[in-house]
Design a protein around this motif. Structure first.
Motif, mmCIF file in Angstrom:
data_model
loop_
_atom_site.group_PDB
_atom_site.id
_atom_site.type_symbol
_atom_site.label_atom_id
_atom_site.label_comp_id
_atom_site.label_asym_id
_atom_site.label_seq_id
_atom_site.Cartn_x
_atom_site.Cartn_y
_atom_site.Cartn_z
ATOM 1 N N GLY A 28 0.827 -1.208 0.000
ATOM 2 C CA GLY A 28 0.000 0.000 0.000
ATOM 3 C C GLY A 28 0.855 1.250 0.000
ATOM 4 N N ASP A 29 0.901 1.892 1.146
ATOM 5 C CA ASP A 29 1.640 3.142 1.275
ATOM 6 C C ASP A 29 3.133 2.873 1.404
ATOM 7 O OD1 ASP A 29 -0.746 4.591 1.223
ATOM 8 O OD2 ASP A 29 -1.049 4.245 3.359
ATOM 9 N N LYS A 30 3.908 3.526 0.558
ATOM 10 C CA LYS A 30 5.342 3.265 0.494
ATOM 11 C C LYS A 30 6.197 4.427 0.977
ATOM 12 C CE LYS A 30 4.762 0.136 -3.399
ATOM 13 N NZ LYS A 30 5.340 -1.112 -2.956
ATOM 14 N N ILE A 31 5.593 5.598 1.146
ATOM 15 C CA ILE A 31 6.321 6.798 1.548
ATOM 16 C C ILE A 31 5.751 7.261 2.887
ATOM 17 C CG2 ILE A 31 6.944 9.154 0.894
ATOM 18 C CD1 ILE A 31 6.267 8.307 -2.040
ATOM 19 N N ILE A 32 6.650 7.492 3.862
ATOM 20 C CA ILE A 32 6.224 7.840 5.202
ATOM 21 C C ILE A 32 6.824 9.185 5.587
ATOM 22 C CG2 ILE A 32 6.386 7.187 7.645
ATOM 23 C CD1 ILE A 32 6.520 4.507 5.066
ATOM 24 N N GLY A 33 6.023 10.023 6.231
ATOM 25 C CA GLY A 33 6.532 11.319 6.645
ATOM 26 C C GLY A 33 5.513 12.100 7.434
ATOM 27 N N ASP A 47 1.039 6.666 -1.174
ATOM 28 C CA ASP A 47 1.258 5.481 -2.004
ATOM 29 C C ASP A 47 2.256 5.808 -3.106
ATOM 30 O OD1 ASP A 47 -0.127 6.846 -4.040
ATOM 31 O OD2 ASP A 47 -1.960 5.686 -3.779
ATOM 32 N N GLU A 48 2.493 4.855 -3.992
ATOM 33 C CA GLU A 48 3.529 5.039 -5.021
ATOM 34 C C GLU A 48 3.163 6.102 -6.057
ATOM 35 O OE1 GLU A 48 2.273 1.152 -7.669
ATOM 36 O OE2 GLU A 48 3.924 1.042 -6.248
ATOM 37 N N ALA A 49 1.918 6.553 -6.058
ATOM 38 C CA ALA A 49 1.511 7.637 -6.953
ATOM 39 C C ALA A 49 1.604 8.998 -6.262
ATOM 40 C CB ALA A 49 0.082 7.404 -7.445
ATOM 41 N N GLY A 50 1.956 8.993 -4.960
ATOM 42 C CA GLY A 50 2.051 10.242 -4.219
ATOM 43 C C GLY A 50 0.747 10.671 -3.575
ATOM 44 N N THR A 51 -0.255 9.786 -3.558
ATOM 45 C CA THR A 51 -1.553 10.092 -2.964
ATOM 46 C C THR A 51 -1.500 9.865 -1.462
ATOM 47 O OG1 THR A 51 -2.646 9.405 -5.009
ATOM 48 C CG2 THR A 51 -4.017 9.551 -3.027
ATOM 49 N N CYS A 52 -1.883 10.859 -0.699
ATOM 50 C CA CYS A 52 -1.837 10.783 0.764
ATOM 51 C C CYS A 52 -3.054 10.037 1.296
ATOM 52 C CB CYS A 52 -1.788 12.190 1.348
ATOM 53 S SG CYS A 52 -1.464 12.227 3.117
ATOM 54 N N ARG A 53 -2.803 9.124 2.210
ATOM 55 C CA ARG A 53 -3.880 8.340 2.827
ATOM 56 C C ARG A 53 -4.697 9.230 3.774
ATOM 57 N NH1 ARG A 53 -5.085 3.114 4.059
ATOM 58 N NH2 ARG A 53 -3.154 2.302 3.195
ATOM 59 N N ASP A 54 -6.014 9.065 3.742
ATOM 60 C CA ASP A 54 -6.936 9.737 4.664
ATOM 61 C C ASP A 54 -6.763 11.258 4.698
ATOM 62 O OD1 ASP A 54 -7.942 7.215 5.388
ATOM 63 O OD2 ASP A 54 -6.462 6.997 6.986
#
Length: 75
Positions: A28-33, A47-54
């Motif tokens: 799912g989400d690959k980038i954390i910050g 996620d890998e498209a740069g879409t932020c969760r929630d």
């Protein structure tokens, strides 16, 4: 999860963002910050498209930012 040197960037909505870890093996989400919202800094995952969760679209990462080129290659 891979800890990386913090990358300071902006979201497509102009919010300050920090990327501090990558999880290339995640499904799912690959980038954390974090994102600096009007309410203060908050944990964020993209996620890998740069879409932020929630979050709203304004929290999505700008994939055209040259500082993020290596991030999107690594994931």
């Amino acid at each position: 999860m891979l800890k990386i040197h913090v990358i300071n960037t902006k979201t497509v909505g102009g919010l300050d963002a920090k990327i501090n870890a990558l999880d290339p093996s995640s499904t799912g989400d690959k980038i954390i910050g974090e994102i600096n919202t009007p309410a203060g800094w908050r944990y964020a995952q993209w996620d890998e498209a740069g879409t932020c969760r929630d979050a709203t679209d304004s929290a999505n990462l700008d994939k055209t930012d040259p500082k993020l080129a290596d991030v999107f290659i690594m994931i």
